[in-house]
Design a protein around this motif. Sequence first.
Motif, PDB file in Angstrom:
ATOM      1  N   CYS A  25       0.838  -1.205   0.000  1.00  0.00           N
ATOM      2  CA  CYS A  25       0.000   0.000   0.000  1.00  0.00           C
ATOM      3  C   CYS A  25       0.871   1.251   0.000  1.00  0.00           C
ATOM      4  O   CYS A  25       0.596   2.213  -0.730  1.00  0.00           O
ATOM      5  CB  CYS A  25      -0.919  -0.008   1.220  1.00  0.00           C
ATOM      6  N   ALA A  26       1.942   1.235   0.809  1.00  0.00           N
ATOM      7  CA  ALA A  26       2.843   2.391   0.865  1.00  0.00           C
ATOM      8  C   ALA A  26       3.521   2.626  -0.482  1.00  0.00           C
ATOM      9  O   ALA A  26       3.673   3.767  -0.926  1.00  0.00           O
ATOM     10  CB  ALA A  26       3.892   2.181   1.955  1.00  0.00           C
ATOM     11  N   VAL A  27       3.924   1.532  -1.152  1.00  0.00           N
ATOM     12  CA  VAL A  27       4.567   1.659  -2.463  1.00  0.00           C
ATOM     13  C   VAL A  27       3.587   2.267  -3.473  1.00  0.00           C
ATOM     14  O   VAL A  27       3.939   3.164  -4.249  1.00  0.00           O
ATOM     15  CB  VAL A  27       5.078   0.289  -2.948  1.00  0.00           C
ATOM     16  N   VAL A  28       2.344   1.773  -3.445  1.00  0.00           N
ATOM     17  CA  VAL A  28       1.331   2.289  -4.379  1.00  0.00           C
ATOM     18  C   VAL A  28       1.046   3.766  -4.110  1.00  0.00           C
ATOM     19  O   VAL A  28       0.946   4.576  -5.043  1.00  0.00           O
ATOM     20  CB  VAL A  28       0.040   1.453  -4.260  1.00  0.00           C
ATOM     21  N   LEU A  29       0.941   4.117  -2.832  1.00  0.00           N
ATOM     22  CA  LEU A  29       0.676   5.521  -2.498  1.00  0.00           C
ATOM     23  C   LEU A  29       1.859   6.406  -2.877  1.00  0.00           C
ATOM     24  O   LEU A  29       1.665   7.545  -3.349  1.00  0.00           O
ATOM     25  CB  LEU A  29       0.377   5.652  -1.005  1.00  0.00           C
ATOM     26  N   TRP A  78      -4.189  13.869  -3.539  1.00  0.00           N
ATOM     27  CA  TRP A  78      -3.431  12.671  -3.143  1.00  0.00           C
ATOM     28  C   TRP A  78      -3.512  12.455  -1.633  1.00  0.00           C
ATOM     29  O   TRP A  78      -3.645  11.315  -1.175  1.00  0.00           O
ATOM     30  CB  TRP A  78      -1.979  12.824  -3.565  1.00  0.00           C
ATOM     31  N   ARG A  79      -3.435  13.527  -0.853  1.00  0.00           N
ATOM     32  CA  ARG A  79      -3.501  13.382   0.604  1.00  0.00           C
ATOM     33  C   ARG A  79      -4.850  12.813   1.033  1.00  0.00           C
ATOM     34  O   ARG A  79      -4.922  11.960   1.925  1.00  0.00           O
ATOM     35  CB  ARG A  79      -3.258  14.729   1.276  1.00  0.00           C
ATOM     36  N   ARG A  80      -5.929  13.307   0.411  1.00  0.00           N
ATOM     37  CA  ARG A  80      -7.247  12.769   0.754  1.00  0.00           C
ATOM     38  C   ARG A  80      -7.337  11.284   0.407  1.00  0.00           C
ATOM     39  O   ARG A  80      -7.847  10.473   1.197  1.00  0.00           O
ATOM     40  CB  ARG A  80      -8.342  13.553   0.018  1.00  0.00           C
ATOM     41  N   ARG A  81      -6.830  10.944  -0.782  1.00  0.00           N
ATOM     42  CA  ARG A  81      -6.850   9.541  -1.196  1.00  0.00           C
ATOM     43  C   ARG A  81      -5.944   8.692  -0.307  1.00  0.00           C
ATOM     44  O   ARG A  81      -6.307   7.581   0.102  1.00  0.00           O
ATOM     45  CB  ARG A  81      -6.422   9.443  -2.658  1.00  0.00           C
TER      46      ARG A  81
END
Length: 471
Positions: free
Chosen positions: A10-14, A265-268
């Motif tokens: 998840c961190a990589v995708v974000l 991006w922050r909201r997502r």
Amino acid sequence: MIAIVMVGLCAVVLYQSRQDALDHTRDTLRDIALIAQRDIERNLELYALSLQAVVDGMNDPEVLALPPRLRHEVLFDRAASAQYLGSILVLDAAGNIVIDAGSDTPRLGNFADRQYFIVQRDNPHVGLYISDPYQSRLRGGSPSIALTRRLSHPDGSFAGIVLLAVNLEYFHNLFAGLSLGLQGSMSLISTDGAMIMRQPYDPHVIGRNIRKASTFQRFMSAPEGSFSETASIDGTRRLYWFQNFPHAPLIIMVAAGEQDIYAAWRRRALTIGSLMLTFGSAFIVLSMLLGVQLRRRMRAESELQLLARTDGLTGLNNRRSLGEILDQEWRRAKRTKSMMSLLFVDIDRFKAYNDTYGHQAGDDALAAVARCIAGNIRRPADTAARYGGEEFVVVLPDTPADGASEIAEKIRNAICDCGIEHAGSEYGRVTASIGVVSTQPQTDDDLTTAIRAADEALYKAKATGRNRVAQ
């Protein structure tokens, strides 16, 4: 580990999504800069052509000989009426207005102190010069920039300049029509560091020189490029895209505030990250609960398996597991041609003990005898089991007859030394008789033969007075 991998993915995708937002913004800034640059270049080219037409006309004696009205139409050709053009003037070598596109009779004014006049006067080969912003003296202080060209006498000496003033409103309206975000910024800067126009518009910023700012140093380091920096004007950190004009001493800069870039991006990321952390935590909790339940089940199954193989009263192996052990050791002894010994242990006059002291005392006596047996067999391969009632069997692999008899005596003495009272016994205490058989099984030998022989040895010990070992 699975939860960590999930959170890591998840961190990589974000992170990749964050980079995509940055790259998308950079592309957008480049497109906006290109649109503004092309519009400015096109208008500057038209203004430069109009300016050159005046220069050419001033160098033509026939044009200068025309009456003022005709000369005006030839020189300016309606250029003075173009939108955002302030004044088109011809100044003499002293800086006075000699021809004015706005009137047949030139307005009064001297501009010898202006930087654009001084540059043209002192530099014969400067060509087209674009000035820094200034407040117009002829149009009530309207902010403008000047495009100028030098006029020269036939001998090359300075004869004056042709000036075309452009209202900064043109740049203001152009920049205001481009979407830059809440913290976005767009600037037109001269290569000497003068701020010509900036959006959001602040009249106090126009004309300010930013030559010493770190952002300006970046602008001058390459024809175009992108970088992140904190603005010296308002202290906001932005992503910049800049491009130097190929044919003019100007730099176009478009910037987007980092808060605007990463807002979506922050909201997502907050939504996805919260969900992932929730699911990951729930997964860990469920896994732990499942692990607890699995361990409980494994422990229960282990206990059940132990109960299935163990006598509940004495803690020794039961008759079922004894059969498996006897069969396994018998076959191993055949295979290795080794000795195997069996002990049959029987508590003397146990029925009388039960009748006298009760079944609970009888159970206690059985447990005590079992402890004596277990305490006198030391090797891991030796096994003791309750055969049934008051009878016990001890399996001694790789043990000859004398060794088996020695162990049997130790067991008998241990039982006798317990000193459990038994009024019905000729010894006055609980004792046991033990039958011993040792054999080296051959290929055709049967296990039941050895068991029968141990049983017969037990009856021999009973018949010869009890509380003894017989072979």
